[in-house]
Design a protein around this motif. Sequence first.
Motif, short mmCIF file in Angstrom:
data_model
loop_
_atom_site.label_atom_id
_atom_site.label_comp_id
_atom_site.label_asym_id
_atom_site.label_seq_id
_atom_site.Cartn_x
_atom_site.Cartn_y
_atom_site.Cartn_z
N SER A 1 32.63 -27.96 -16.75
CA SER A 1 31.53 -28.02 -17.72
C SER A 1 31.96 -28.75 -18.98
N GLY A 2 33.19 -28.48 -19.45
CA GLY A 2 33.67 -29.13 -20.66
C GLY A 2 33.74 -30.64 -20.50
N SER A 3 34.16 -31.10 -19.33
CA SER A 3 34.24 -32.53 -19.08
C SER A 3 32.86 -33.17 -19.05
N VAL A 4 31.89 -32.47 -18.46
CA VAL A 4 30.52 -32.98 -18.43
C VAL A 4 29.97 -33.13 -19.84
N ILE A 5 30.12 -32.09 -20.65
CA ILE A 5 29.60 -32.12 -22.02
C ILE A 5 30.28 -33.21 -22.83
N ASP A 6 31.59 -33.34 -22.67
CA ASP A 6 32.36 -34.38 -23.35
C ASP A 6 31.82 -35.77 -23.01
N ARG A 7 31.56 -36.01 -21.73
CA ARG A 7 31.09 -37.33 -21.29
C ARG A 7 29.68 -37.61 -21.79
N VAL A 8 28.80 -36.61 -21.76
CA VAL A 8 27.44 -36.80 -22.26
C VAL A 8 27.48 -37.17 -23.75
N MET A 9 28.27 -36.48 -24.53
CA MET A 9 28.35 -36.78 -25.96
C MET A 9 28.96 -38.16 -26.20
N GLU A 10 29.92 -38.54 -25.36
CA GLU A 10 30.52 -39.87 -25.49
C GLU A 10 29.48 -40.96 -25.26
N VAL A 11 28.66 -40.79 -24.22
CA VAL A 11 27.63 -41.77 -23.90
C VAL A 11 26.58 -41.83 -25.02
N MET A 12 26.24 -40.68 -25.58
CA MET A 12 25.18 -40.63 -26.60
C MET A 12 25.59 -41.22 -27.94
N ARG A 13 26.87 -41.50 -28.13
CA ARG A 13 27.31 -42.07 -29.40
C ARG A 13 26.60 -43.39 -29.71
N SER A 14 26.22 -44.12 -28.67
CA SER A 14 25.57 -45.42 -28.88
C SER A 14 24.06 -45.30 -29.09
N TRP A 15 23.50 -44.11 -28.88
CA TRP A 15 22.06 -43.93 -29.08
C TRP A 15 21.70 -44.08 -30.56
N GLN A 16 20.57 -44.69 -30.81
CA GLN A 16 20.11 -44.85 -32.19
C GLN A 16 19.18 -43.73 -32.64
N TYR A 17 18.81 -42.87 -31.72
CA TYR A 17 18.04 -41.67 -32.08
C TYR A 17 18.61 -40.52 -31.27
N PHE A 18 18.42 -39.30 -31.77
CA PHE A 18 18.95 -38.13 -31.07
C PHE A 18 17.86 -37.08 -30.91
N PRO A 19 17.49 -36.78 -29.68
CA PRO A 19 16.53 -35.70 -29.44
C PRO A 19 17.22 -34.36 -29.66
N LYS A 20 16.42 -33.31 -29.66
CA LYS A 20 17.00 -31.97 -29.67
C LYS A 20 17.85 -31.84 -28.42
N LEU A 21 19.09 -31.43 -28.60
CA LEU A 21 20.03 -31.45 -27.49
C LEU A 21 20.57 -30.04 -27.24
N GLN A 22 20.48 -29.59 -25.98
CA GLN A 22 20.96 -28.27 -25.59
C GLN A 22 21.90 -28.39 -24.38
N PHE A 23 23.01 -27.67 -24.45
CA PHE A 23 23.93 -27.59 -23.31
C PHE A 23 23.94 -26.15 -22.79
N VAL A 24 23.81 -25.99 -21.49
CA VAL A 24 23.94 -24.67 -20.87
C VAL A 24 25.37 -24.63 -20.32
N SER A 25 26.28 -24.05 -21.07
CA SER A 25 27.69 -24.18 -20.73
C SER A 25 28.16 -23.20 -19.66
N SER A 26 27.47 -22.06 -19.50
CA SER A 26 27.84 -21.13 -18.44
C SER A 26 26.69 -20.18 -18.15
N TYR A 27 26.71 -19.64 -16.95
CA TYR A 27 25.67 -18.68 -16.53
C TYR A 27 26.25 -17.79 -15.44
N CYS A 28 27.43 -17.27 -15.72
CA CYS A 28 28.22 -16.58 -14.71
C CYS A 28 27.61 -15.28 -14.22
#
Length: 344
Positions: A139-166
């Motif tokens: 999960s940490g790697s997924v979140i890291d990669r999503v944030m890395e990709v979004m760095r180039s976005w010129q706008y940011f929507p409301k962003l939510q991560f569901v990090s666990s649901y054990c």
Amino acid sequence: MSKKAKKAVLLVQLGTPNAPNTSEVRKYLTEFLMDPRVMDIPYVSRTLLVKGIIVPRRASKSAHTYSTIWDKETGSPLMYYSEIQRDLLQESLGEEYHVELAMRYQEPSIAKAMKKLEGMFLESLTVIPLFPQYASATSGSVIDRVMEVMRSWQYFPKLQFVSSYCEDPLMIDVFAENAQKHDLASYDHFLFSYHGLPVRQLGKVDPSKQLTCPDFGCDSCKQDVKPYCYLSQCYATTRALVKKLNIPEGKYSVCFQSRLGKTPWIQPYTSDTLHNLAKEGKKKLLVFSPAFVADCIETLDEIQVEYANEFKEMGGEEVHMVESLNTHPKWIQALKKMVLENGN
């Protein structure tokens, strides 16, 4: 892509080779193992180990294994079930939402999925890594990669991560219902087998470096749900399933599979647990693999073929596997609930 959709959901699975051949498996393993959250060692050492030793040794053998679970029509089981999960969630959420699927490694990549979403000028985006228990390597790697990709976005929507649901009740219901397809009273023992992690990674989630669990297997992990302790969350999932199915103490074990290299990984190992149970005279086992939301190489081959054969060689007789969440309607309900409860 719906023109009405202003809210989006990104489901992210681990990944799968594009085809069950050595070349494609080599690409997949290289991208996967070169992730610094997966192989958390210095870059030069990681490169030498992954590209010089691990991938050359494992690619051909892994390709053969993938070929045994690969369907001629539907391809990779993980991709097959993930695409259906995406489509069923899209149907459940309706045209107000757009549901996209990505793989952390290989295709469809997170970058390509995010490129589609960027052009929708979204109001909100919920990212759900398809790993019930949080780990930095998943999960940490997924979140890291999503944030890395979004760095180039010129706008940011409301962003939510569901990090666990054990301990998600609907998820637990599905595993329990799938288990009840078997004659539970006929089994000598129940195994809860989770994907493994190097022990050193458990301590890294604490920025103070003052974890009070020296062996990473203390009683508190078995009793509490620590927010970012992978081991704690595995025990929490197990407790929920044991309670749901009324499995008595002493008739089940928690263990960890898929270790790599000589460094210590979380124990007990699944293979060692199977050997010990065979020595104790256990003949028939039912295995849960609650770290996976779709059947894949770890469930279809590692447990049902590799570990089952080991158990039989030690004197055991049968190893059966509880089906994963796959396309169960309650699992789709669980995903929908995660979206709605996270303010999307």
